[in-house]
Design a protein around this motif. Structure first.
Motif, PDB file in Angstrom:
ATOM      1  N   VAL A  55       0.855  -1.173   0.000  1.00 29.19           N
ATOM      2  CA  VAL A  55       0.000   0.000   0.000  1.00 29.19           C
ATOM      3  C   VAL A  55       0.895   1.229   0.000  1.00 29.19           C
ATOM      4  N   GLY A  56       0.574   2.202  -0.870  1.00 30.69           N
ATOM      5  CA  GLY A  56       1.400   3.392  -0.961  1.00 30.69           C
ATOM      6  C   GLY A  56       0.586   4.638  -1.259  1.00 30.69           C
ATOM      7  N   HIS A  57       0.973   5.740  -0.634  1.00 30.06           N
ATOM      8  CA  HIS A  57       0.405   7.067  -0.883  1.00 30.06           C
ATOM      9  C   HIS A  57       1.397   7.782  -1.785  1.00 30.06           C
ATOM     10  N   HIS A  58       0.950   8.253  -2.980  1.00 34.90           N
ATOM     11  CA  HIS A  58       1.842   8.783  -3.997  1.00 34.90           C
ATOM     12  C   HIS A  58       1.769  10.307  -4.050  1.00 34.90           C
ATOM     13  N   SER A  59       2.942  10.912  -4.224  1.00 36.43           N
ATOM     14  CA  SER A  59       3.024  12.368  -4.140  1.00 36.43           C
ATOM     15  C   SER A  59       2.488  13.068  -5.372  1.00 36.43           C
ATOM     16  N   ASP A  60       2.564  12.441  -6.559  1.00 36.90           N
ATOM     17  CA  ASP A  60       2.221  13.153  -7.782  1.00 36.90           C
ATOM     18  C   ASP A  60       0.728  13.433  -7.915  1.00 36.90           C
ATOM     19  N   ASP A  61      -0.101  12.498  -7.422  1.00 35.46           N
ATOM     20  CA  ASP A  61      -1.542  12.676  -7.545  1.00 35.46           C
ATOM     21  C   ASP A  61      -2.279  12.564  -6.217  1.00 35.46           C
ATOM     22  N   GLY A  62      -1.563  12.248  -5.125  1.00 32.96           N
ATOM     23  CA  GLY A  62      -2.189  12.114  -3.823  1.00 32.96           C
ATOM     24  C   GLY A  62      -3.036  10.874  -3.666  1.00 32.96           C
ATOM     25  N   ARG A  63      -3.024   9.990  -4.672  1.00 29.38           N
ATOM     26  CA  ARG A  63      -3.874   8.808  -4.627  1.00 29.38           C
ATOM     27  C   ARG A  63      -3.278   7.722  -3.734  1.00 29.38           C
ATOM     28  N   LEU A  64      -4.135   6.807  -3.332  1.00 32.53           N
ATOM     29  CA  LEU A  64      -3.726   5.657  -2.519  1.00 32.53           C
ATOM     30  C   LEU A  64      -3.795   4.403  -3.378  1.00 32.53           C
ATOM     31  N   TYR A  65      -2.696   3.638  -3.359  1.00 33.80           N
ATOM     32  CA  TYR A  65      -2.608   2.399  -4.121  1.00 33.80           C
ATOM     33  C   TYR A  65      -2.526   1.256  -3.111  1.00 33.80           C
ATOM     34  N   ASN A  66      -3.662   0.559  -2.945  1.00 32.72           N
ATOM     35  CA  ASN A  66      -3.817  -0.436  -1.887  1.00 32.72           C
ATOM     36  C   ASN A  66      -3.949  -1.820  -2.520  1.00 32.72           C
ATOM     37  N   ASN A  67      -2.776  -2.449  -2.812  1.00 28.01           N
ATOM     38  CA  ASN A  67      -2.779  -3.779  -3.423  1.00 28.01           C
ATOM     39  C   ASN A  67      -3.543  -3.761  -4.746  1.00 28.01           C
ATOM     40  N   THR A  68      -3.457  -2.648  -5.482  1.00 24.54           N
ATOM     41  CA  THR A  68      -4.248  -2.497  -6.702  1.00 24.54           C
ATOM     42  C   THR A  68      -3.396  -2.176  -7.918  1.00 24.54           C
ATOM     43  N   HIS A  69      -2.066  -2.289  -7.814  1.00 24.02           N
ATOM     44  CA  HIS A  69      -1.170  -1.949  -8.916  1.00 24.02           C
ATOM     45  C   HIS A  69      -1.427  -0.496  -9.323  1.00 24.02           C
ATOM     46  N   GLN A  70      -1.727  -0.201 -10.580  1.00 21.20           N
ATOM     47  CA  GLN A  70      -1.856   1.204 -10.975  1.00 21.20           C
ATOM     48  C   GLN A  70      -3.277   1.737 -10.819  1.00 21.20           C
ATOM     49  N   ALA A  71      -4.167   0.960 -10.241  1.00 20.52           N
ATOM     50  CA  ALA A  71      -5.549   1.414 -10.079  1.00 20.52           C
ATOM     51  C   ALA A  71      -5.728   2.061  -8.708  1.00 20.52           C
ATOM     52  N   GLY A  72      -5.154   3.245  -8.521  1.00 21.99           N
ATOM     53  CA  GLY A  72      -5.267   3.937  -7.248  1.00 21.99           C
ATOM     54  C   GLY A  72      -6.611   4.624  -7.095  1.00 21.99           C
ATOM     55  N   VAL A  73      -6.899   5.052  -5.867  1.00 21.99           N
ATOM     56  CA  VAL A  73      -8.152   5.750  -5.579  1.00 21.99           C
ATOM     57  C   VAL A  73      -7.831   7.121  -4.993  1.00 21.99           C
ATOM     58  N   GLU A  74      -8.760   8.055  -5.152  1.00 25.95           N
ATOM     59  CA  GLU A  74      -8.572   9.384  -4.589  1.00 25.95           C
ATOM     60  C   GLU A  74      -8.458   9.285  -3.081  1.00 25.95           C
ATOM     61  N   PHE A  75      -7.485  10.019  -2.532  1.00 28.10           N
ATOM     62  CA  PHE A  75      -7.225   9.891  -1.098  1.00 28.10           C
ATOM     63  C   PHE A  75      -6.977  11.233  -0.431  1.00 28.10           C
ATOM     64  N   ALA A  76      -6.016  12.001  -0.955  1.00 33.82           N
ATOM     65  CA  ALA A  76      -5.686  13.313  -0.387  1.00 33.82           C
ATOM     66  C   ALA A  76      -5.028  14.147  -1.486  1.00 33.82           C
ATOM     67  N   ALA A  77      -4.667  15.364  -1.146  1.00 36.46           N
ATOM     68  CA  ALA A  77      -4.039  16.240  -2.128  1.00 36.46           C
ATOM     69  C   ALA A  77      -2.628  15.765  -2.450  1.00 36.46           C
ATOM     70  N   ALA A  78      -2.128  16.180  -3.609  1.00 37.32           N
ATOM     71  CA  ALA A  78      -0.743  15.877  -3.972  1.00 37.32           C
ATOM     72  C   ALA A  78       0.202  16.522  -2.965  1.00 37.32           C
ATOM     73  N   PHE A  79       1.415  15.980  -2.867  1.00 39.15           N
ATOM     74  CA  PHE A  79       2.393  16.508  -1.920  1.00 39.15           C
ATOM     75  C   PHE A  79       3.786  16.317  -2.507  1.00 39.15           C
ATOM     76  N   GLY A  80       4.798  16.674  -1.746  1.00 38.10           N
ATOM     77  CA  GLY A  80       6.161  16.406  -2.188  1.00 38.10           C
ATOM     78  C   GLY A  80       7.108  17.581  -2.108  1.00 38.10           C
ATOM     79  N   ALA A  81       6.660  18.736  -1.619  1.00 43.14           N
ATOM     80  CA  ALA A  81       7.565  19.881  -1.521  1.00 43.14           C
ATOM     81  C   ALA A  81       8.637  19.626  -0.475  1.00 43.14           C
ATOM     82  N   ALA A  82       9.821  20.140  -0.723  1.00 44.90           N
ATOM     83  CA  ALA A  82      10.894  20.023   0.265  1.00 44.90           C
ATOM     84  C   ALA A  82      10.443  20.642   1.582  1.00 44.90           C
TER      85      ALA A  82
END
Length: 441
Positions: A349-376
């Motif tokens: 399971v992973g929360h991705h910075s580019d789109d804020g989506r959550l990938y929960n044992n779903t390969h590239q089929a993530g779901v909306e979860f939170a806003a994008a992130f990743g700033a220093a």
């Protein structure tokens, strides 16, 4: 193998061997050939894993602790290898593929594995996986070419819908996805070995008539598969966790890399961070190459608070602005593909910075979860309760996205961070104060 015409001649490189030329290959366009019978007819029952690993120096794939029955079931695996003797002159665009094709499509010689409804193929020119009739691509592993040996195997019990894996020059490089967006493949179905090329090529296909480069007999595949299926850490892992004051000392991050020379990319590096924790430096290997780190010991068995949750934070100290530069933070089972983002592989399971989506044992089929992130300067936290299989995320000390139930049932998970491009992050298991107030858990 099925082909238009076959001509055998003495091998010039393998003593006593035979060169088999498959005539009918055109100058352009793919041609594909298949095994006559499904690979299940070539079933090899591998050595079952031992009931426990004796020391922490054992490899991640040998760290399982499962019952004999489940070990034997997970050990059932079929496999073949292909040595590339010559490649198309324009290897950058005329790809070769190694993979599996369903029985219904073994008369289609013009579509490579990964381009028909029930098929999967590992591509030479870019290292991508191609699955299903929608021709869906998935970032997977290193590309390969003349001189390399590519292997493909599958096991019915490796995951809920079976498991397909690939090897490169004797090294496991990862599992093929059973779904990318809409297509779902059931890897428990009968499969035929398949190879293809978009131009003139020579390949030596080994169905087991000589030793494989990937050593099946030592049980490494069965141990890896069984390791994912276990529901409790093994004895040495629990002993190592208990040895730390509260678990924070024992937990540390390790680069997730191939153990031999098959890994062509720069690995992440881990070093002590000022003030406690660890600094992980991800190198820039290009826009399509993910590298990752996983915790050395299972996460979720040393509780940060009486609520039963364990917690860690990732502080982004340097973030790239290049194309396709993003980071993924979460949990994963071992072994985990060294070239996948967290959440892109089975049982992760992973929360991705580019789109804020959550990938929960779903390969590239993530779901909306939170806003994008990743700033220093930003901080992402993960709280996990191994008993309930639930987790939550925080951003800069505030919970986001709601409570998440892990898919795939109870498993042994490890803290995991993956990144494309050059990132620098500090990871804190409690060696210094958290940004999030853990008393709120």
């Amino acid at each position: 193998m099925r082909w238009d015409a076959i001509v055998d001649s003495p091998s010039q490189t393998v003593p006593g061997g035979v060169f088999r030329q498959y005539q009918g290959l055109r100058r352009s366009g793919d041609r594909c050939l298949f095994s006559r019978t499904p690979l299940s007819n070539q079933l090899a029952l591998l050595d079952p894993p031992s009931s426990s690993s004796s020391s922490p120096s054992a490899s991640a794939s040998a760290s399982s602790s499962v019952s004999s029955a489940s070990s034997l079931e997970a050990a059932q695996c079929v496999y073949f290898e292909v040595e590339i003797l010559a490649e198309p002159s324009d290897a950058a665009t005329l790809s070769m593929r190694i993979g599996l094709v369903g029985t219904a499509d073994i008369r289609d010689h013009e579509h490579p594995p990964g381009c028909t409804a029930a098929s999967v193929g590992y591509r030479s020119n870019d290292g991508y996986i191609d699955i299903g009739q929608r021709h869906e691509l998935f970032q997977f592993a290193p590309p390969w070419r003349v001189g390399d040996t590519v292997g493909c195997g599958y096991a019915h019990a490796g995951a809920e819908a079976g498991l397909v894996f690939f090897t490169l020059n004797g090294e496991w490089v990862g599992d093929a996805p059973f779904r990318i967006t809409t297509d779902v493949l059931d890897y428990r179905a009968p499969w035929h070995a398949a190879v293809s090329s978009g131009g003139p090529a020579r390949m030596l296909v080994n169905m087991g008539s000589k030793p494989f480069r990937f050593v099946l007999g030592d049980g490494q595949v069965s141990r890896a598969l069984a390791s994912r299926l276990r529901t409790q850490p093994c004895e040495w892992e629990m002993a190592a966790l208990d040895a730390g004051n509260d678990g924070a000392v024992a937990l540390c991050m390790q680069p997730n890399v191939l153990s031999k020379s098959a890994d062509p990319y720069l690995p992440p590096t881990v070093s002590p961070a000022p003030g406690g924790g660890e600094t992980v430096v991800f190198p820039d290997n290009g826009a399509d190459v993910t590298r990752s780190v996983l915790s050395s010991l299972p996460f979720g068995y040393t509780h940060t608070t009486p609520s039963g949750y364990s917690y860690y934070e990732v502080h982004m100290t340097a973030a790239p602005t290049a194309y396709n530069a993003f980071i993924s933070i979460g949990l994963a089972t071992k072994p985990y593909s060294p070239f996948h983002h967290i959440g892109w592989d089975t049982l992760s399971v992973g929360h991705h910075s580019d789109d804020g989506r959550l990938y929960n044992n779903t390969h590239q089929a993530g779901v909306e979860f939170a806003a994008a992130f990743g700033a220093a300067g930003s901080v992402v936290g993960v709280g996990f309760n191994a008993q309930s299989g639930t987790l939550f995320y925080t951003r800069d000390g505030v919970r986001v996205g709601g409570l998440v139930q892990l898919q795939g049932g109870p498993r042994v998970y490890y803290a995991a961070v993956g990144a494309i491009r050059a990132w620098v992050v500090d990871i804190n298991f409690g060696q210094r104060p958290f940004v999030y107030d853990v008393t709120e858990m």
